[in-house]
Design a protein around this motif. Structure first.
Motif, short mmCIF file in Angstrom:
data_model
loop_
_atom_site.label_atom_id
_atom_site.label_comp_id
_atom_site.label_asym_id
_atom_site.label_seq_id
_atom_site.Cartn_x
_atom_site.Cartn_y
_atom_site.Cartn_z
N LEU A 149 13.66 26.39 3.30
CA LEU A 149 14.33 27.91 3.27
C LEU A 149 14.93 27.66 1.77
O LEU A 149 15.20 28.78 1.41
CB LEU A 149 15.27 28.10 4.24
N GLU A 150 15.10 26.62 1.13
CA GLU A 150 15.78 26.49 -0.26
C GLU A 150 14.75 27.33 -1.34
O GLU A 150 13.72 27.20 -1.40
CB GLU A 150 15.87 25.02 -0.65
N GLY A 151 15.58 28.18 -1.66
CA GLY A 151 14.98 29.13 -2.83
C GLY A 151 14.08 30.32 -2.25
O GLY A 151 13.54 31.03 -2.71
N ASN A 152 13.84 30.23 -1.01
CA ASN A 152 13.31 31.33 -0.24
C ASN A 152 14.21 32.31 0.56
O ASN A 152 13.67 32.97 1.57
CB ASN A 152 12.19 30.65 0.55
N THR A 153 15.74 32.08 0.56
CA THR A 153 16.45 32.91 1.60
C THR A 153 17.37 33.45 0.53
O THR A 153 18.03 33.06 -0.38
CB THR A 153 17.06 31.69 2.27
N TYR A 154 17.57 34.70 1.07
CA TYR A 154 18.68 35.68 0.54
C TYR A 154 19.62 36.43 1.46
O TYR A 154 19.34 36.90 2.38
CB TYR A 154 17.90 36.65 -0.40
N LEU A 155 20.98 36.12 1.16
CA LEU A 155 21.84 36.51 2.06
C LEU A 155 22.87 37.58 1.67
O LEU A 155 23.24 37.49 0.29
CB LEU A 155 22.79 35.36 2.55
N PHE A 156 23.07 38.60 2.28
CA PHE A 156 23.87 39.62 2.18
C PHE A 156 24.86 39.86 3.09
O PHE A 156 24.64 39.68 4.37
CB PHE A 156 23.03 41.02 1.87
N ASP A 157 26.14 40.47 2.57
CA ASP A 157 27.06 40.97 3.53
C ASP A 157 27.71 42.34 3.06
O ASP A 157 27.21 42.79 2.21
CB ASP A 157 28.06 39.99 4.28
N ASN A 158 28.45 42.97 3.97
CA ASN A 158 29.20 44.17 3.57
C ASN A 158 30.50 44.17 3.17
O ASN A 158 31.47 45.03 3.31
CB ASN A 158 28.92 45.26 4.87
N MET A 180 23.05 27.95 10.31
CA MET A 180 22.08 28.84 11.20
C MET A 180 20.77 27.96 11.33
O MET A 180 20.25 27.53 10.45
CB MET A 180 21.86 30.13 10.14
N HIS A 181 20.32 28.11 12.66
CA HIS A 181 19.15 27.62 13.12
C HIS A 181 18.23 28.68 13.13
O HIS A 181 18.40 29.76 13.68
CB HIS A 181 19.20 26.80 14.50
N ILE A 182 17.04 28.66 12.32
CA ILE A 182 16.18 29.66 12.20
C ILE A 182 14.62 29.51 12.66
O ILE A 182 14.25 28.20 12.08
CB ILE A 182 16.24 30.14 10.86
N GLN A 183 14.26 30.28 13.34
CA GLN A 183 12.83 29.91 13.58
C GLN A 183 11.73 31.08 13.20
O GLN A 183 11.87 32.09 13.26
CB GLN A 183 12.61 29.93 15.19
N LEU A 184 10.85 30.32 12.34
CA LEU A 184 9.70 31.32 11.69
C LEU A 184 8.64 30.99 12.38
O LEU A 184 8.22 30.16 13.37
CB LEU A 184 9.81 30.90 10.26
N HIS A 205 19.76 26.42 7.62
CA HIS A 205 20.40 26.74 6.29
C HIS A 205 22.01 26.93 6.62
O HIS A 205 22.34 27.67 7.59
CB HIS A 205 19.83 27.98 6.26
N ASP A 206 22.67 26.71 5.57
CA ASP A 206 23.99 26.76 5.62
C ASP A 206 24.83 27.87 4.73
O ASP A 206 24.06 28.43 3.68
CB ASP A 206 24.44 25.29 4.81
N ALA A 207 25.65 28.42 5.26
CA ALA A 207 26.46 29.50 4.59
C ALA A 207 27.95 29.33 5.00
O ALA A 207 28.33 28.35 5.59
CB ALA A 207 26.09 30.75 5.04
N TYR A 208 28.80 30.24 4.18
CA TYR A 208 30.23 30.06 4.63
C TYR A 208 30.89 31.22 4.81
O TYR A 208 30.43 32.41 4.48
CB TYR A 208 30.79 29.38 3.08
N ILE A 209 32.23 31.09 5.31
CA ILE A 209 33.28 31.86 5.34
C ILE A 209 34.34 31.58 4.83
O ILE A 209 34.94 30.21 4.74
CB ILE A 209 33.47 32.32 6.99
#
Length: 280
Positions: free
Chosen positions: A22-31, A225-229, A248-252
């Motif tokens: 997923l590295e380089g192929n994942t894009y995250l957004f929030d509000n 996040m555990h993600i299934q494609l 894939h890891d993200a942060y709060i």
């Protein structure tokens, strides 16, 4: 009332499966961009969490996260959920009509004059219009998998059914990613409490992952996040969607400021109302 924070997870499914990452192929957004979120539009999102406390230091509010995964280049999620099945059904009806018309030609008065080769060409044309059906390989997961794709046909990114050409399938509309679990530091430290929920919102196929946050714990925490494609593969003479698991890891980032009155910028209390002199 709890604040709702939506985290959109966009994945280039075809590229991620080809590169097996997923590295380089994942894009995250929030509000929460205006509230301090960082890394929007990248794979390294740090979501700003505005935790608040009352003047005595007790927790004033919690926040709720919602994870919504989508595939880059897939059909818009705003399309009706029956779009693919309706198109498949209509293609079957059209094929039946064409077969009936061909049958009438073969059984008509001039049937003996029909050119056999032209009939074969017509049948080949009709068989291509049917489209290619798929199945979904079962794989153990932490959530119930959507089986609505079982036996459905393959569609391209323009919304048209595709056919097999020399044993190959052209550009396709990949199945949407599925979040199967949320783990990591934030969960281990009891900062976030994730769970899968059933929902009438059919954009998410009836399932989505959400979590409440203990906003009295300021700091930056990682979560996974555990993600299934799903990869389209030829299995035992048939096309099948094969599950492929990634993480894939993200942060709060939780802040914890005292809850303030929006009018006076002071603590919670009565609004200061100026005295009004009433004269006769």
């Amino acid at each position: 009332m709890s604040q709702q924070l939506g985290i959109i997870l966009l994945i280039d499914v075809a590229a991620a499966i080809e590169a097996n990452t997923l590295e380089g192929n994942t894009y995250l957004f929030d509000n929460m961009k205006l509230q301090g979120s960082e890394g929007l539009g990248t794979g390294k999102l740090i979501s700003a969490i505005n935790g608040t406390s009352y003047c005595d230091g007790s927790q004033a509010n919690e926040q709720v996260l919602n994870w919504l995964p989508y595939g880059v280049g897939s059909l818009p999620p705003t399309l009706p959920k029956s779009f693919l099945s309706d198109k498949s059904k209509n293609s079957d009806l059209k094929v039946l009509e064409e077969i009936q018309a061909l049958t009438d030609r073969l059984t008509g008065a001039n049937a003996d004059k029909q050119n056999i080769s032209s009939v074969v060409q017509e049948l080949q044309k009709i068989s291509k219009a049917v489209g290619v059906k798929t199945q979904v390989q079962s794989k153990k997961s932490n959530v119930n998998q959507d089986i609505g794709h079982l036996g459905q046909k393959i569609m391209d990114v323009t919304g048209n059914l595709v056919t097999e050409v020399d044993g190959k399938i052209p550009e396709i509309n990949s199945l949407n990613p599925i979040v199967t679990n949320i783990t990591g530091e934030a969960v281990d430290k009891n900062v976030i409490y994730p769970a899968a929920y059933g929902s009438p919102d059919m954009v998410t196929d009836g399932w989505y992952w959400a979590a409440s946050i203990d906003t009295s714990r300021p700091g930056t925490y990682a979560y996974t996040m555990h993600i299934q494609l799903y990869k389209l593969s030829r299995e035992n003479g048939a096309w099948a969607w094969v599950p492929v698991d990634f993480t894939h890891d993200a942060y709060i980032k939780i802040s914890n400021d005292p809850k303030k009155n929006g009018f006076t910028n002071a603590g919670i209390g009565y609004l200061p109302i100026p005295k009004v002199m009433i004269t006769a």
